[in-house]
Write a protein that holds these residues in place. Structure first.
Motif, PDB file in Angstrom:
ATOM      1  N   VAL A 125      40.492  52.235  93.865  1.00 30.86           N
ATOM      2  CA  VAL A 125      39.640  51.244  92.380  1.00 30.86           C
ATOM      3  C   VAL A 125      38.843  50.192  92.657  1.00 30.86           C
ATOM      4  CG1 VAL A 125      40.643  49.990  90.310  1.00 30.86           C
ATOM      5  CG2 VAL A 125      42.046  51.570  90.945  1.00 30.86           C
ATOM      6  N   THR A 126      38.017  50.330  91.787  1.00 27.76           N
ATOM      7  CA  THR A 126      36.653  49.556  92.481  1.00 27.76           C
ATOM      8  C   THR A 126      36.864  48.116  91.403  1.00 27.76           C
ATOM      9  OG1 THR A 126      35.304  50.761  90.881  1.00 27.76           O
ATOM     10  CG2 THR A 126      35.648  51.939  92.854  1.00 27.76           C
ATOM     11  N   ARG A 127      36.005  46.949  92.112  1.00 32.40           N
ATOM     12  CA  ARG A 127      35.862  46.050  90.968  1.00 32.40           C
ATOM     13  C   ARG A 127      35.322  46.012  89.959  1.00 32.40           C
ATOM     14  NH1 ARG A 127      32.482  42.205  89.823  1.00 32.40           N
ATOM     15  NH2 ARG A 127      33.090  40.133  89.819  1.00 32.40           N
ATOM     16  N   GLU A 128      34.073  47.569  89.680  1.00 28.78           N
ATOM     17  CA  GLU A 128      33.426  47.561  88.847  1.00 28.78           C
ATOM     18  C   GLU A 128      34.182  48.408  87.552  1.00 28.78           C
ATOM     19  OE1 GLU A 128      32.144  48.586  91.921  1.00 28.78           O
ATOM     20  OE2 GLU A 128      30.745  46.541  91.456  1.00 28.78           O
ATOM     21  N   ALA A 129      35.313  49.024  87.735  1.00 30.16           N
ATOM     22  CA  ALA A 129      36.084  50.216  87.340  1.00 30.16           C
ATOM     23  C   ALA A 129      37.569  49.452  86.343  1.00 30.16           C
ATOM     24  CB  ALA A 129      36.953  51.049  88.269  1.00 30.16           C
ATOM     25  N   ALA A 130      37.610  47.845  87.414  1.00 32.35           N
ATOM     26  CA  ALA A 130      38.880  47.223  86.583  1.00 32.35           C
ATOM     27  C   ALA A 130      38.710  46.075  85.483  1.00 32.35           C
ATOM     28  CB  ALA A 130      39.069  46.466  87.914  1.00 32.35           C
ATOM     29  N   LEU A 131      36.621  46.120  86.083  1.00 36.64           N
ATOM     30  CA  LEU A 131      35.808  45.195  85.402  1.00 36.64           C
ATOM     31  C   LEU A 131      35.787  45.454  84.362  1.00 36.64           C
ATOM     32  CD1 LEU A 131      34.291  42.601  84.029  1.00 36.64           C
ATOM     33  CD2 LEU A 131      32.174  43.510  85.153  1.00 36.64           C
ATOM     34  N   ALA A 132      35.257  47.857  83.627  1.00 36.77           N
ATOM     35  CA  ALA A 132      35.645  48.508  82.322  1.00 36.77           C
ATOM     36  C   ALA A 132      36.494  48.080  82.120  1.00 36.77           C
ATOM     37  CB  ALA A 132      34.816  49.479  83.349  1.00 36.77           C
ATOM     38  N   ALA A 133      38.313  48.441  82.473  1.00 36.03           N
ATOM     39  CA  ALA A 133      39.092  48.360  82.183  1.00 36.03           C
ATOM     40  C   ALA A 133      38.962  47.283  80.933  1.00 36.03           C
ATOM     41  CB  ALA A 133      39.443  48.826  83.193  1.00 36.03           C
ATOM     42  N   ALA A 134      38.882  46.207  81.564  1.00 39.62           N
ATOM     43  CA  ALA A 134      39.252  44.845  81.526  1.00 39.62           C
ATOM     44  C   ALA A 134      38.449  43.880  79.836  1.00 39.62           C
ATOM     45  CB  ALA A 134      38.890  43.755  82.034  1.00 39.62           C
ATOM     46  N   ARG A 135      36.960  45.333  80.095  1.00 40.87           N
ATOM     47  CA  ARG A 135      36.534  44.815  79.185  1.00 40.87           C
ATOM     48  C   ARG A 135      36.735  45.823  78.094  1.00 40.87           C
ATOM     49  NH1 ARG A 135      31.783  47.475  81.322  1.00 40.87           N
ATOM     50  NH2 ARG A 135      31.202  44.960  81.629  1.00 40.87           N
ATOM     51  N   ALA A 136      37.624  46.984  78.237  1.00 42.71           N
ATOM     52  CA  ALA A 136      37.714  47.792  76.969  1.00 42.71           C
ATOM     53  C   ALA A 136      39.454  47.605  76.062  1.00 42.71           C
ATOM     54  CB  ALA A 136      38.627  49.303  77.657  1.00 42.71           C
ATOM     55  N   ARG A 137      40.096  46.824  77.141  1.00 39.96           N
ATOM     56  CA  ARG A 137      40.843  45.634  76.517  1.00 39.96           C
ATOM     57  C   ARG A 137      40.563  44.640  75.715  1.00 39.96           C
ATOM     58  NH1 ARG A 137      46.385  45.084  79.777  1.00 39.96           N
ATOM     59  NH2 ARG A 137      46.503  47.041  79.770  1.00 39.96           N
ATOM     60  N   PHE A 138      39.636  44.120  75.993  1.00 40.38           N
ATOM     61  CA  PHE A 138      39.429  42.794  75.367  1.00 40.38           C
ATOM     62  C   PHE A 138      38.690  43.701  74.114  1.00 40.38           C
ATOM     63  CE2 PHE A 138      35.917  40.049  73.869  1.00 40.38           C
ATOM     64  CZ  PHE A 138      36.486  38.698  73.881  1.00 40.38           C
ATOM     65  N   THR A 139      37.492  44.147  73.771  1.00 41.63           N
ATOM     66  CA  THR A 139      37.231  45.023  73.123  1.00 41.63           C
ATOM     67  C   THR A 139      37.907  45.555  72.054  1.00 41.63           C
ATOM     68  OG1 THR A 139      35.047  45.288  74.620  1.00 41.63           O
ATOM     69  CG2 THR A 139      34.989  46.924  72.605  1.00 41.63           C
ATOM     70  N   ALA A 140      38.765  46.409  72.542  1.00 40.23           N
ATOM     71  CA  ALA A 140      39.802  46.696  71.847  1.00 40.23           C
ATOM     72  C   ALA A 140      41.025  45.139  71.183  1.00 40.23           C
ATOM     73  CB  ALA A 140      41.570  47.170  71.917  1.00 40.23           C
TER      74      ALA A 140
END
Length: 195
Positions: free
Chosen positions: A18-33
């Motif tokens: 898992v990369t930092r960018e993948a973690a940021l994308a997952a966090a963004r997806a949670r926030f957006t949801a």
């Protein structure tokens, strides 16, 4: 035929995949949801330790700030790209569009109302990522508008004014005071008088 040693057959630790960018994308997806962003559940989802998330982002508010700063930059780009015209009129139309779009964004509005303290800290921290993105956006808008007298200090005042009049009302369940913010910013942005 080569033989595989047992240690070669083991998968790499999750933190290596898992990369930092993948973690940021997952966090963004949670926030957006519209989900509450929680470091523990995000770490579990990604299969990494919470310490890894803290090492990558700092704390939860810093992660939220990074997400919202990125969204702010994209919203400024969109508002700038779709607003015709030149000069002060265009600048204030871009700022109004930016403020209205962000105020109307359901996940952001829900965050501000659900967690007013953290939301105001993330959105208004002087040294925060969101304020930095707003300084960049406002500065670029005024630079493009042929208003050279609107320098960094005035941009700073306008960022603070716009942020306060947009998010404080939302936090207490009222409508953002966008028209008032635009009127006050227009008053501040008059060109210097010759003489």
């Amino acid at each position: 035929m080569a033989t595989t040693r047992p240690q070669d057959a083991r998968p790499a630790p999750a933190e290596d995949r898992v990369t930092r960018e993948a973690a940021l994308a997952a966090a963004r997806a949670r926030f957006t949801a519209g989900d509450r962003l929680d470091m523990r559940s995000l770490a579990e989802q990604l299969g990494v330790g919470r310490t890894t998330l803290y090492r990558w982002f700092g704390d939860r508010e810093a992660l939220l700030g990074e997400i919202l700063a990125g969204m702010s930059r994209r919203t400024f780009q969109q508002a700038t790209a779709t607003t015709p015209g030149v000069g002060a009129e265009r600048a204030f139309t871009v700022l109004r569009d930016f403020m209205q779009t962000t105020a109307d964004y359901p996940p952001l509005r829900a965050f501000a109302q659900r967690e007013p303290g953290p939301a105001l800290r993330v959105l208004m921290a002087d040294d925060g990522a969101v304020t930095g993105a707003l300084r960049e956006g406002f500065g670029a808008v005024f630079a493009d508008s042929r208003m050279p007298w609107v320098g960094p200090q005035l941009v700073e005042v306008m960022v603070q004014l716009a942020t306060a009049l947009q998010w404080a009302p939302i936090v207490i369940g009222e409508d953002a005071s966008i028209d008032r913010a635009i009127t006050l910013m227009k008053g501040l942005a008059h060109p210097p008088q010759a003489g």
